[in-house]
Design a protein around this motif. Structure first.
Motif, PDB file in Angstrom:
ATOM      1  N   TYR A 182       8.438   5.748 -10.515  1.00 41.59           N
ATOM      2  CA  TYR A 182       9.751   5.152 -10.303  1.00 41.59           C
ATOM      3  C   TYR A 182      10.766   5.873 -11.168  1.00 41.59           C
ATOM      4  O   TYR A 182      10.428   6.434 -12.205  1.00 41.59           O
ATOM      5  CB  TYR A 182       9.762   3.670 -10.715  1.00 41.59           C
TER       6      TYR A 182
ATOM      7  N   ASP B 119      13.643  -3.713 -11.011  1.00 42.11           N
ATOM      8  CA  ASP B 119      13.180  -5.058 -10.719  1.00 42.11           C
ATOM      9  C   ASP B 119      11.778  -5.188 -11.288  1.00 42.11           C
ATOM     10  O   ASP B 119      11.304  -4.303 -12.010  1.00 42.11           O
ATOM     11  CB  ASP B 119      13.249  -5.379  -9.219  1.00 42.11           C
TER      12      ASP B 119
ATOM     13  N   ARG C 116       8.959  -4.768 -10.120  1.00 43.99           N
ATOM     14  CA  ARG C 116       7.974  -3.776  -9.690  1.00 43.99           C
ATOM     15  C   ARG C 116       8.097  -2.463 -10.455  1.00 43.99           C
ATOM     16  O   ARG C 116       7.233  -1.603 -10.342  1.00 43.99           O
ATOM     17  CB  ARG C 116       8.114  -3.519  -8.184  1.00 43.99           C
TER      18      ARG C 116
ATOM     19  N   TRP D  94      -5.520   0.223 -10.545  1.00 43.55           N
ATOM     20  CA  TRP D  94      -4.896  -1.092 -10.444  1.00 43.55           C
ATOM     21  C   TRP D  94      -5.777  -2.178 -11.046  1.00 43.55           C
ATOM     22  O   TRP D  94      -7.009  -2.092 -11.009  1.00 43.55           O
ATOM     23  CB  TRP D  94      -4.582  -1.424  -8.982  1.00 43.55           C
TER      24      TRP D  94
ATOM     25  N   ASP E 220       2.308   0.221 -16.058  1.00 44.49           N
ATOM     26  CA  ASP E 220       2.486  -1.146 -16.525  1.00 44.49           C
ATOM     27  C   ASP E 220       1.899  -1.344 -17.915  1.00 44.49           C
ATOM     28  O   ASP E 220       0.996  -0.612 -18.345  1.00 44.49           O
ATOM     29  CB  ASP E 220       1.817  -2.135 -15.568  1.00 44.49           C
TER      30      ASP E 220
ATOM     31  N   ARG F 154      10.216 -10.025 -14.578  1.00 44.93           N
ATOM     32  CA  ARG F 154       8.968 -10.667 -14.155  1.00 44.93           C
ATOM     33  C   ARG F 154       9.146 -12.180 -14.042  1.00 44.93           C
ATOM     34  O   ARG F 154       8.645 -12.807 -13.103  1.00 44.93           O
ATOM     35  CB  ARG F 154       7.844 -10.349 -15.141  1.00 44.93           C
TER      36      ARG F 154
ATOM     37  N   ASP G 154       3.944  -8.859   1.544  1.00 44.57           N
ATOM     38  CA  ASP G 154       4.298  -8.322   0.225  1.00 44.57           C
ATOM     39  C   ASP G 154       3.318  -7.220  -0.189  1.00 44.57           C
ATOM     40  O   ASP G 154       3.707  -6.169  -0.700  1.00 44.57           O
ATOM     41  CB  ASP G 154       4.285  -9.432  -0.820  1.00 44.57           C
TER      42      ASP G 154
ATOM     43  N   ARG H 235       3.960  -4.072   1.678  1.00 46.23           N
ATOM     44  CA  ARG H 235       5.140  -3.354   1.208  1.00 46.23           C
ATOM     45  C   ARG H 235       4.872  -2.636  -0.111  1.00 46.23           C
ATOM     46  O   ARG H 235       5.285  -1.488  -0.303  1.00 46.23           O
ATOM     47  CB  ARG H 235       6.317  -4.308   1.045  1.00 46.23           C
ATOM     48  N   THR H 236       4.174  -3.304  -1.027  1.00 44.52           N
ATOM     49  CA  THR H 236       4.022  -2.754  -2.373  1.00 44.52           C
ATOM     50  C   THR H 236       2.739  -1.957  -2.558  1.00 44.52           C
ATOM     51  O   THR H 236       2.671  -1.095  -3.436  1.00 44.52           O
ATOM     52  CB  THR H 236       4.058  -3.878  -3.415  1.00 44.52           C
ATOM     53  N   HIS H 237       1.716  -2.239  -1.746  1.00 44.09           N
ATOM     54  CA  HIS H 237       0.427  -1.574  -1.938  1.00 44.09           C
ATOM     55  C   HIS H 237      -0.158  -1.068  -0.622  1.00 44.09           C
ATOM     56  O   HIS H 237      -1.374  -0.906  -0.506  1.00 44.09           O
ATOM     57  CB  HIS H 237      -0.581  -2.536  -2.586  1.00 44.09           C
TER      58      HIS H 237
END
Length: 251
Positions: free
Chosen positions: A8, A16, A18, A65, A87, A141, A167, A170-172
């Motif tokens: 990112y 945000d 994420r 992950w 993260d 968060r 969701d 979209r994210t994974h």
């Protein structure tokens, strides 16, 4: 020392929940922080941090992950979040000195950097920018969790499950000729814990979706073939905008 390349950019439209912690740091701060720790590797399904244990270090995820779960006294386990490359996990307990509030488990092969809690606190003390970045992550968060609780409060389990799958897509999700393949291996129990349902309920919902041709499932594997079906179930809720396999998709 293990390095991490951010997926990112702080300039890609605003931060945000994420956007992971390491992506929020300037490159100099990021390098300094990772140099304070030691690299660790965790096989799939290994516990990285355990709920209620005292905090000795913070982990920065480099590859792979993880799932963050919390167990109630009744034994019910809720899936709170998925955390991946960039993260930070374990930071709350390190800053407060309290026992860890959740368990973090590897979903796949994970590489991380462990930084001693006192070194981490010292780093934040010497870098106001990093401290504000961590504060911003915490706020993002919290806002995301509050938003999800508000959305879910007005939905049935069926609707919540459809939103969850959208969701995750979209994210994974990875777009394939057959559909959208979820890149994180979640069990039925873990899916159930994310929407406040039983494993049996999730099994029934998945059967319904398979019968509609919306998904195909395997052991900790899922392919979403008809996101339009999920959107209709979710009543065009907040998870709109998932590309279908027939639509062009820009990487």
């Amino acid at each position: 020392m293990t390095t991490w390349t951010p997926a990112y950019s702080p300039d890609d439209g605003g931060l945000d929940d994420r956007v992971p912690f390491l992506a929020r740091l300037e490159s100099e701060d990021r390098s300094t922080l990772l140099a304070l720790g030691r690299g660790l590797d965790f096989p799939p399904r290994t516990v990285l941090l355990r709920q209620e244990e005292p905090s000795a270090h913070v982990l920065f995820l480099i590859r792979g992950w993880t799932k963050v779960t919390a167990a109630a006294a009744s034994g019910y386990e809720a899936l709170l979040a998925l955390r991946g490359p960039g993260d930070v996990v374990g930071e709350s307990a390190a800053l407060t000195g309290r026992p860890r509030g959740a368990t973090v488990t590897a979903l796949e092969q994970v590489s991380a950097v462990a930084v001693d809690r006192e070194r981490f606190r010292g780093f934040l003390h010497g870098s106001p920018a990093a401290s504000f970045a961590l504060l911003g992550l915490t706020v993002d968060r919290t806002r995301a969790a509050d938003r999800r609780r508000l959305e879910f409060a007005s939905m049935s389990v069926r609707e919540r499950f459809a939103v969850l799958l959208l969701d995750l897509a979209r994210t994974h999700g990875r777009l394939t000729p057959q559909g959208i393949e979820l890149a994180v291996p979640l069990s039925k129990q873990e899916l159930a814990g994310s929407v406040g349902a039983s494993r049996e309920m999730v099994q029934r919902l998945l059967k319904e979706l398979r019968d509609k041709g919306a998904v195909a499932t395997g052991r900790r594997a899922m392919l979403i073939m008809r996101p339009d079906v999920l959107r209709r179930i979710a009543a065009a809720g907040p998870a709109a905008g998932i590309p279908s396999p027939q639509q062009p998709h820009d990487d």
